[in-house]
Design a protein around this motif. Structure first.
Motif, PDB file in Angstrom:
ATOM      1  N   TYR A  78      21.857   7.771 -11.226  1.00 15.57           N
ATOM      2  CA  TYR A  78      21.814   9.177 -11.640  1.00 15.57           C
ATOM      3  C   TYR A  78      20.584   9.462 -12.501  1.00 15.57           C
ATOM      4  CZ  TYR A  78      23.369  13.652 -13.585  1.00 15.57           C
ATOM      5  OH  TYR A  78      23.456  14.970 -13.969  1.00 15.57           O
ATOM      6  N   GLU A  79      20.304   8.606 -13.484  1.00 21.08           N
ATOM      7  CA  GLU A  79      19.168   8.844 -14.384  1.00 21.08           C
ATOM      8  C   GLU A  79      17.854   8.755 -13.630  1.00 21.08           C
ATOM      9  OE1 GLU A  79      19.307   6.393 -17.829  1.00 21.08           O
ATOM     10  OE2 GLU A  79      21.215   7.207 -18.551  1.00 21.08           O
ATOM     11  N   ALA A  80      17.765   7.809 -12.680  1.00 18.39           N
ATOM     12  CA  ALA A  80      16.543   7.694 -11.889  1.00 18.39           C
ATOM     13  C   ALA A  80      16.311   8.949 -11.061  1.00 18.39           C
ATOM     14  CB  ALA A  80      16.619   6.463 -10.989  1.00 18.39           C
ATOM     15  N   ASN A  81      17.398   9.525 -10.517  1.00 19.88           N
ATOM     16  CA  ASN A  81      17.268  10.755  -9.743  1.00 19.88           C
ATOM     17  C   ASN A  81      16.929  11.941 -10.631  1.00 19.88           C
ATOM     18  OD1 ASN A  81      18.486  10.862  -6.581  1.00 19.88           O
ATOM     19  ND2 ASN A  81      18.796   8.966  -7.724  1.00 19.88           N
ATOM     20  N   THR A  82      17.463  11.954 -11.854  1.00 26.47           N
ATOM     21  CA  THR A  82      17.116  13.008 -12.805  1.00 26.47           C
ATOM     22  C   THR A  82      15.632  12.969 -13.136  1.00 26.47           C
ATOM     23  OG1 THR A  82      19.350  12.989 -13.754  1.00 26.47           O
ATOM     24  CG2 THR A  82      17.594  13.957 -15.085  1.00 26.47           C
ATOM     25  N   ALA A  83      15.119  11.753 -13.362  1.00 29.85           N
ATOM     26  CA  ALA A  83      13.692  11.606 -13.662  1.00 29.85           C
ATOM     27  C   ALA A  83      12.841  12.007 -12.455  1.00 29.85           C
ATOM     28  CB  ALA A  83      13.394  10.165 -14.065  1.00 29.85           C
ATOM     29  N   TYR A  84      13.299  11.686 -11.260  1.00 27.13           N
ATOM     30  CA  TYR A  84      12.543  12.046 -10.065  1.00 27.13           C
ATOM     31  C   TYR A  84      12.514  13.555  -9.862  1.00 27.13           C
ATOM     32  CZ  TYR A  84      10.955  12.156  -5.221  1.00 27.13           C
ATOM     33  OH  TYR A  84      10.253  12.412  -4.068  1.00 27.13           O
ATOM     34  N   ARG A  85      13.634  14.215 -10.134  1.00 28.51           N
ATOM     35  CA  ARG A  85      13.657  15.670 -10.043  1.00 28.51           C
ATOM     36  C   ARG A  85      12.679  16.286 -11.041  1.00 28.51           C
ATOM     37  NH1 ARG A  85      19.048  17.025 -11.661  1.00 28.51           N
ATOM     38  NH2 ARG A  85      18.423  19.184 -11.353  1.00 28.51           N
ATOM     39  N   LYS A  86      12.574  15.687 -12.218  1.00 26.05           N
ATOM     40  CA  LYS A  86      11.603  16.167 -13.209  1.00 26.05           C
ATOM     41  C   LYS A  86      10.179  16.048 -12.656  1.00 26.05           C
ATOM     42  CE  LYS A  86      10.011  17.294 -17.391  1.00 26.05           C
ATOM     43  NZ  LYS A  86       8.582  16.936 -17.287  1.00 26.05           N
ATOM     44  N   LYS A 146       0.825  -1.213   0.000  1.00 27.23           N
ATOM     45  CA  LYS A 146       0.000   0.000   0.000  1.00 27.23           C
ATOM     46  C   LYS A 146       0.854   1.256   0.000  1.00 27.23           C
ATOM     47  CE  LYS A 146      -3.496   2.394   2.771  1.00 27.23           C
ATOM     48  NZ  LYS A 146      -4.274   2.377   4.040  1.00 27.23           N
ATOM     49  N   VAL A 147       2.046   1.160   0.588  1.00 25.59           N
ATOM     50  CA  VAL A 147       2.949   2.312   0.670  1.00 25.59           C
ATOM     51  C   VAL A 147       3.233   2.892  -0.710  1.00 25.59           C
ATOM     52  CG1 VAL A 147       5.315   2.981   1.235  1.00 25.59           C
ATOM     53  CG2 VAL A 147       4.018   1.576   2.831  1.00 25.59           C
ATOM     54  N   TYR A 148       3.268   2.041  -1.734  1.00 29.42           N
ATOM     55  CA  TYR A 148       3.708   2.492  -3.051  1.00 29.42           C
ATOM     56  C   TYR A 148       2.557   2.916  -3.968  1.00 29.42           C
ATOM     57  CZ  TYR A 148       7.814   0.075  -1.314  1.00 29.42           C
ATOM     58  OH  TYR A 148       8.872  -0.346  -0.546  1.00 29.42           O
ATOM     59  N   SER A 149       1.362   3.017  -3.442  1.00 33.39           N
ATOM     60  CA  SER A 149       0.237   3.509  -4.237  1.00 33.39           C
ATOM     61  C   SER A 149       0.121   5.031  -4.089  1.00 33.39           C
ATOM     62  CB  SER A 149      -1.066   2.835  -3.795  1.00 33.39           C
ATOM     63  OG  SER A 149      -1.353   3.140  -2.446  1.00 33.39           O
ATOM     64  N   ASP A 150      -0.433   5.664  -5.091  1.00 32.69           N
ATOM     65  CA  ASP A 150      -0.724   7.111  -5.053  1.00 32.69           C
ATOM     66  C   ASP A 150       0.526   7.950  -4.760  1.00 32.69           C
ATOM     67  OD1 ASP A 150      -3.487   6.664  -5.481  1.00 32.69           O
ATOM     68  OD2 ASP A 150      -3.786   6.296  -3.342  1.00 32.69           O
ATOM     69  N   ILE A 151       1.646   7.615  -5.413  1.00 31.95           N
ATOM     70  CA  ILE A 151       2.900   8.320  -5.134  1.00 31.95           C
ATOM     71  C   ILE A 151       2.770   9.809  -5.417  1.00 31.95           C
ATOM     72  CG2 ILE A 151       5.302   8.587  -5.879  1.00 31.95           C
ATOM     73  CD1 ILE A 151       5.467   5.575  -6.176  1.00 31.95           C
ATOM     74  N   ASP A 152       2.291  10.160  -6.600  1.00 32.76           N
ATOM     75  CA  ASP A 152       2.187  11.578  -6.945  1.00 32.76           C
ATOM     76  C   ASP A 152       1.207  12.311  -6.027  1.00 32.76           C
ATOM     77  OD1 ASP A 152       3.906  10.927  -8.936  1.00 32.76           O
ATOM     78  OD2 ASP A 152       2.624  11.541 -10.603  1.00 32.76           O
ATOM     79  N   LYS A 153       0.101  11.667  -5.693  1.00 29.99           N
ATOM     80  CA  LYS A 153      -0.888  12.278  -4.803  1.00 29.99           C
ATOM     81  C   LYS A 153      -0.273  12.546  -3.428  1.00 29.99           C
ATOM     82  CE  LYS A 153      -5.392  11.394  -2.665  1.00 29.99           C
ATOM     83  NZ  LYS A 153      -6.540  10.425  -2.563  1.00 29.99           N
ATOM     84  N   ASN A 154       0.466  11.568  -2.901  1.00 28.25           N
ATOM     85  CA  ASN A 154       1.099  11.740  -1.591  1.00 28.25           C
ATOM     86  C   ASN A 154       2.164  12.818  -1.622  1.00 28.25           C
ATOM     87  OD1 ASN A 154       1.008   8.180  -0.827  1.00 28.25           O
ATOM     88  ND2 ASN A 154      -0.555   9.733  -0.541  1.00 28.25           N
ATOM     89  N   LEU A 155       2.929  12.889  -2.711  1.00 29.45           N
ATOM     90  CA  LEU A 155       3.940  13.938  -2.827  1.00 29.45           C
ATOM     91  C   LEU A 155       3.299  15.315  -2.808  1.00 29.45           C
ATOM     92  CD1 LEU A 155       6.398  12.460  -5.495  1.00 29.45           C
ATOM     93  CD2 LEU A 155       6.942  12.970  -3.112  1.00 29.45           C
ATOM     94  N   LYS A 156       2.160  15.441  -3.474  1.00 32.24           N
ATOM     95  CA  LYS A 156       1.470  16.733  -3.478  1.00 32.24           C
ATOM     96  C   LYS A 156       1.002  17.092  -2.070  1.00 32.24           C
ATOM     97  CE  LYS A 156      -2.121  19.398  -5.815  1.00 32.24           C
ATOM     98  NZ  LYS A 156      -2.580  20.023  -4.564  1.00 32.24           N
ATOM     99  N   VAL A 157       0.475  16.116  -1.331  1.00 31.95           N
ATOM    100  CA  VAL A 157       0.061  16.365   0.050  1.00 31.95           C
ATOM    101  C   VAL A 157       1.262  16.780   0.898  1.00 31.95           C
ATOM    102  CG1 VAL A 157      -0.891  15.321   2.143  1.00 31.95           C
ATOM    103  CG2 VAL A 157      -1.928  14.820  -0.081  1.00 31.95           C
ATOM    104  N   GLN A 158       2.377  16.073   0.694  1.00 32.39           N
ATOM    105  CA  GLN A 158       3.600  16.404   1.434  1.00 32.39           C
ATOM    106  C   GLN A 158       4.042  17.825   1.140  1.00 32.39           C
ATOM    107  OE1 GLN A 158       6.955  13.938   0.413  1.00 32.39           O
ATOM    108  NE2 GLN A 158       8.059  14.392   2.304  1.00 32.39           N
ATOM    109  N   LYS A 159       3.997  18.204  -0.129  1.00 38.79           N
ATOM    110  CA  LYS A 159       4.370  19.576  -0.511  1.00 38.79           C
ATOM    111  C   LYS A 159       3.416  20.594   0.097  1.00 38.79           C
ATOM    112  CE  LYS A 159       2.830  21.626  -3.989  1.00 38.79           C
ATOM    113  NZ  LYS A 159       2.352  22.143  -5.298  1.00 38.79           N
TER     114      LYS A 159
END
Length: 398
Positions: free
Chosen positions: A355-363, A324-337
Motif C-alpha cells: 500500500y505505501e509503495a503504491n501511495t508513493a508511486y501515485r505521488k 536497462k529496463v529500469y533506467s530513466d523511469i521518470d523520463k519514460n513515464l513522461k514519454v508515456q504520458k
C-alpha cells in the motif's frame, strides 16, 4: 487378503471420510460432503482424524490474522479450531457468508493438509488450497453459466530475445472461431509464485470474461496470459522443468529480462491471431509481480498500450536489478504520458503490504501530472481483490 492388509485398507478409507452427522462415521465414501454449503450460505467443514490432538481450519472466510511472511508481518487468512466428537470427527460451521470464492486448508497437529473430500484445489507456488464458491452475488462472475463460452488454449511461441520457445495461455471470446472479426487484446500477467495457469485457476479469468461479455458489460477481447518467470519455458509440470518442486521466485525474476522480451509475445500474438492493430487495441494488466511487470513494460514500450492496469503492484526494482529496463523511469513515464493513454488504472487494498509503495508511486504520477484512475479496496494482497479488479477493469477497455 491378510487381516493386517484389510485393517489398513479400512483405516485408509475411514481417514478420507468426514461425516454429515457428528455422531456417525458413514461407511460409504460418496456420502461425505465437506465443505457442506447450507441454504443460508453457512458452511460446515468436517475432518476425520481420531488420533489428532488439534485440527484447525485456515481460510479467508475467517477474520484475518497477522502472520510472518517473506515480506514481513502481513494480514493472512484466519484460523479456528474444529470441535471433536467421540468418533474422531472434527467439525466447524461458519456464519452465513457473502458471495465469493473462498480458499481453505487444515492444520492437523500443525501439519498443513488439504480437505480429503474436496477435489477442488488450486496450486500457487508449491502449496495447494481447497476452494469453493458462494453464489448469488460477486461469485456469480466466477461460475460457468448457460451462456456462450470462449475457448482457452495453451500455445508455444518463439522468443528470440530469451532464446527459447515459451508457453502461454490464450482466451478467445465466444464466436472467434466462427467469424472473420478482428479483436483487441488484453495481456494479463500473474504474480510471484504463479505461472501461465494462475489467472485461469485462481483468477477465474475465463469465467469472468465469458460472463462480462455475455452480459454486454465488456467488449469481446482476446486475453493473453504469459509466463512471467523468464527462466522457464513453461510453468511447473508443463515445461522442461517437469515435476520439480516450484519455487516462489525462479532465477532471473524481476531483473528486466521479461520486460525487455515482452515485445516477442506481442509480435507472436499479432501474427498468430486476428488482432486489431494499434495501441488503442492493446491493454496490459497484472497483479503484484505482474503489476510490476505491467508498469515497467508499458513504460519501456511507451507507445504500445493505451490501457494499463496495476493490481496491487510491486513498483520499484530490487537494488540488485540493473537491467536497462529500469533506467530513466521518470523520463519514460513522461514519454508515456505525452504519447497519451486512454486508461491508467491502479487498484490496491488498504491492508496490502504494498500500500505505501503504491501511495508513493501515485505521488510520483501526481508530480508528473500523469492522469490515472484509483481504486482502493479493503483487505490485503489476496486473490479476492484481484478477481474484483479484473471484473471492474475489463469493462473499461476498448
Amino acid at each position: 487378503m491378510t487381516r493386517k492388509l484389510l485393517t489398513l485398507l479400512c483405516l485408509t478409507l475411514s481417514l478420507s471420510q468426514p461425516t454429515l452427522k457428528a455422531q456417525e462415521v458413514p461407511a460409504e465414501p460418496e456420502s461425505i460432503i465437506s465443505p457442506n454449503i447450507h441454504e443460508n450460505h453457512s458452511v460446515t467443514f468436517t475432518f476425520f482424524a481420531p488420533q489428532a490432538d488439534t485440527v484447525k481450519l485456515v481460510s479467508d472466510l475467517l477474520p484475518p490474522e497477522k502472520i510472518m511472511t517473506r515480506f514481513g508481518i502481513q494480514d493472512g487468512p484466519g484460523s479456528v479450531l474444529l470441535q471433536k466428537d467421540q468418533n474422531g470427527l472434527w467439525t466447524y460451521t461458519s456464519d452465513p457468508l457473502e458471495s465469493e470464492l473462498y480458499s481453505f486448508w487444515y492444520l492437523v497437529d500443525g501439519i498443513r493438509v488439504p480437505d480429503p473430500n474436496s477435489p477442488y484445489v488450486f496450486r500457487n507456488g508449491s502449496t495447494v488450497t481447497n476452494v469453493f464458491t458462494i453464489g448469488g452475488g460477486q461469485a456469480d462472475l466466477y461460475e460457468d453459466k448457460n451462456i456462450a463460452h470462449g475457448t482457452v488454449s495453451r500455445v508455444w511461441y518463439d522468443s528470440p530475445t530469451v532464446g527459447i520457445d515459451r508457453r502461454l495461455s490464450v482466451y478467445l471470446p465466444a464466436g472467434y472461431e466462427d467469424s472473420r472479426e478482428e479483436y483487441p487484446v488484453l495481456y494479463l500477467l500473474h504474480g510471484a509464485g504463479g505461472d501461465e495457469e494462475s489467472w485461469l485457476a485462481h483468477g477465474r479469468a475465463a469465467q469472468i470474461m465469458d460472463n462480462l461479455i455475455a452480459s454486454g458489460k465488456s467488449k469481446p477481447m482476446i486475453v493473453v496470459m504469459p509466463n512471467g518467470n523468464v527462466s522457464q519455458d513453461g510453468g511447473y509440470g508443463y515445461g522442461s522443468y517437469g515435476f520439480q518442486k516450484p519455487v516462489f521466485l525462479p532465477p532471473h525474476s524481476m531483473n528486466g529480462e521479461f520486460e525487455a522480451s515482452f515485445i516477442d509475445i506481442v509480435n507472436f500474438v499479432e501474427d498468430r491471431f486476428r488482432i486489431k492493430s494499434g495501441k488503442e487495441n492493446r491493454a496490459i494488466a497484472g497483479l503484484s509481480m505482474g503489476g510490476f511487470h505491467t508498469m515497467h513494460i508499458s513504460r519501456y514500450y511507451p507507445n504500445t498500450f493505451d490501457y494499463v492496469g496495476l493490481f496491487s503492484a510491486a513498483i520499484l526494482p530490487r537494488e540488485d536489478a540493473t537491467g536497462k529496463v529500469y533506467s530513466d523511469i521518470d523520463k519514460n513515464l513522461k514519454v508515456q504520458k505525452d504519447n497519451g493513454l486512454k486508461l491508467y488504472w491502479i487498484g490496491i487494498g488498504k491492508k496490502d503490504f504494498l500500500y505505501e509503495a503504491n501511495t508513493a508511486y501515485r505521488k510520483k504520477l501526481d508530480d508528473l501530472n500523469f492522469p490515472y484512475e484509483y481504486r482502493e479496496s479493503g483487505e490485503g494482497h489476496i486473490w479476492k481483490n484481484w478477481r474484483i479488479y479484473l471484473s471492474e477493469f475489463a469493462p473499461k477497455l476498448f
